[in-house]
Design a protein around this motif. Structure first.
Motif, mmCIF file in Angstrom:
data_model
loop_
_atom_site.group_PDB
_atom_site.id
_atom_site.type_symbol
_atom_site.label_atom_id
_atom_site.label_comp_id
_atom_site.label_asym_id
_atom_site.label_seq_id
_atom_site.Cartn_x
_atom_site.Cartn_y
_atom_site.Cartn_z
ATOM 1 N N GLY A 24 -21.055 -41.370 -9.996
ATOM 2 C CA GLY A 24 -21.119 -41.470 -8.547
ATOM 3 C C GLY A 24 -19.750 -41.763 -7.978
ATOM 4 N N ARG A 25 -19.571 -41.492 -6.703
ATOM 5 C CA ARG A 25 -18.317 -41.801 -6.045
ATOM 6 C C ARG A 25 -18.310 -43.245 -5.600
ATOM 7 N N TYR A 75 -20.492 -50.508 -9.408
ATOM 8 C CA TYR A 75 -20.468 -49.189 -8.778
ATOM 9 C C TYR A 75 -20.260 -48.124 -9.851
ATOM 10 N N ASN A 76 -21.346 -47.749 -10.511
ATOM 11 C CA ASN A 76 -21.313 -46.695 -11.518
ATOM 12 C C ASN A 76 -20.183 -46.910 -12.523
ATOM 13 N N GLY A 77 -20.140 -48.108 -13.097
ATOM 14 C CA GLY A 77 -19.156 -48.416 -14.125
ATOM 15 C C GLY A 77 -17.976 -49.227 -13.648
ATOM 16 N N LYS A 78 -17.795 -49.357 -12.337
ATOM 17 C CA LYS A 78 -16.674 -50.121 -11.787
ATOM 18 C C LYS A 78 -17.201 -51.431 -11.193
ATOM 19 N N ASP A 123 -30.008 -43.627 -7.548
ATOM 20 C CA ASP A 123 -29.294 -42.401 -7.202
ATOM 21 C C ASP A 123 -27.785 -42.530 -7.373
ATOM 22 N N TYR A 124 -27.283 -43.754 -7.279
ATOM 23 C CA TYR A 124 -25.841 -43.982 -7.353
ATOM 24 C C TYR A 124 -25.421 -44.777 -8.585
ATOM 25 N N HIS A 125 -26.396 -45.338 -9.296
ATOM 26 C CA HIS A 125 -26.121 -46.235 -10.419
ATOM 27 C C HIS A 125 -25.293 -47.427 -9.936
ATOM 28 N N TYR A 126 -25.790 -48.054 -8.850
ATOM 29 C CA TYR A 126 -25.149 -49.216 -8.250
ATOM 30 C C TYR A 126 -26.065 -50.426 -8.410
ATOM 31 N N TYR A 127 -25.453 -51.583 -8.671
ATOM 32 C CA TYR A 127 -26.131 -52.879 -8.595
ATOM 33 C C TYR A 127 -25.448 -53.675 -7.483
ATOM 34 N N LEU A 128 -26.206 -54.068 -6.454
ATOM 35 C CA LEU A 128 -25.643 -54.731 -5.284
ATOM 36 C C LEU A 128 -26.370 -56.045 -5.009
ATOM 37 N N GLU A 144 -35.262 -54.913 -17.438
ATOM 38 C CA GLU A 144 -35.603 -56.312 -17.691
ATOM 39 C C GLU A 144 -34.342 -57.157 -17.840
ATOM 40 N N MET A 145 -33.345 -56.605 -18.527
ATOM 41 C CA MET A 145 -32.117 -57.360 -18.777
ATOM 42 C C MET A 145 -31.350 -57.608 -17.478
ATOM 43 N N ALA A 146 -31.332 -56.615 -16.600
ATOM 44 C CA ALA A 146 -30.570 -56.741 -15.355
ATOM 45 C C ALA A 146 -31.314 -57.529 -14.287
ATOM 46 N N GLN A 147 -32.656 -57.554 -14.336
ATOM 47 C CA GLN A 147 -33.459 -58.252 -13.332
ATOM 48 C C GLN A 147 -33.082 -57.797 -11.916
ATOM 49 N N ALA A 148 -33.002 -56.491 -11.743
ATOM 50 C CA ALA A 148 -32.612 -55.919 -10.455
ATOM 51 C C ALA A 148 -33.802 -55.222 -9.812
#
Length: 199
Positions: A24-25, A75-78, A123-128, A144-148
């Motif tokens: 993702g961008r 943000y998708n790896g960042k 859709d973006y592979h974002y955790y916010l 489960e690991m991320a609890q998001a």
């Protein structure tokens, strides 16, 4: 306080989704500035010497948070480290959570979460980390690991100078990729003003 409500429509510009290769961008990427000097030998040498951009897997991201004790958005790896909120920001968030909890406590249909709760945008592979989230029924967890959470109904963001443009624009479009998302509330710190977008 002044309150405004506005219905959002599909005509509002959507955020760019992940590229074809699954990358993702990044919402906070600096614009690409090119000049006539970009092709000079010195510019090429500098580009070759520049370190490669570090990306993280979700597991590495979660280990980083656990090791440092700090919140990061993904943000998708960042990774972007979350700055601590100011006293006015924290006071507003506390009051919002208190009001939401008091209003919704009579119903077992909704649950309120604070700013330590991650949400995931597939859709973006974002955790916010929004400032406040309400879900309907039970929270649906992406991993489960991320609890998001992936099923927010209501998202609240308290605006700050560093994030206001993103919260009002691209981030709103990114949040709208979640089918469950129905209402977005933006709260100013510098004035008694709230705006709510709904569908």
């Amino acid at each position: 306080p002044a309150t405004a409500r506005a219905r959002w429509s599909p005509a509002t510009a959507a955020a760019p989704k992940a590229d074809g290769d699954g990358r993702g961008r990044h919402a906070h990427r600096c614009p690409d500035r090119r000049s006539a000097a970009a092709g000079s030998p010195s510019a090429k040498a500098a580009a070759q010497a520049a370190p490669a951009e570090i990306t993280y897997s979700v597991a590495e991201y979660l280990r980083t948070e656990a090791r440092t004790g700090e919140k990061h958005e993904f943000y998708n790896g960042k990774l972007k480290r979350m700055a601590g909120g100011s006293i006015p920001h924290n006071r507003i968030v506390r009051n919002i959570l208190t009001e939401l909890d008091g209003f919704l406590r009579q119903s077992d249909q909704f649950e309120v979460f604070g700013s330590d709760q991650k949400i995931y945008l597939p859709d973006y592979h974002y955790y916010l980390y929004p400032d406040a989230v309400v879900v309907s029924e039970a929270p649906v967890i992406a991993e489960e690991m991320a609890q998001a959470i992936i099923n927010p109904l209501l998202i609240v963001e308290v605006l700050s100078p560093s994030s206001e443009a993103y919260d009002r624009g691209l981030k709103f479009a990114e949040y709208r990729s979640l089918p469950s998302f129905k209402e977005y509330v933006l709260v100013r710190q510098d004035a008694p003003h709230v705006i709510s977008f709904f569908r």
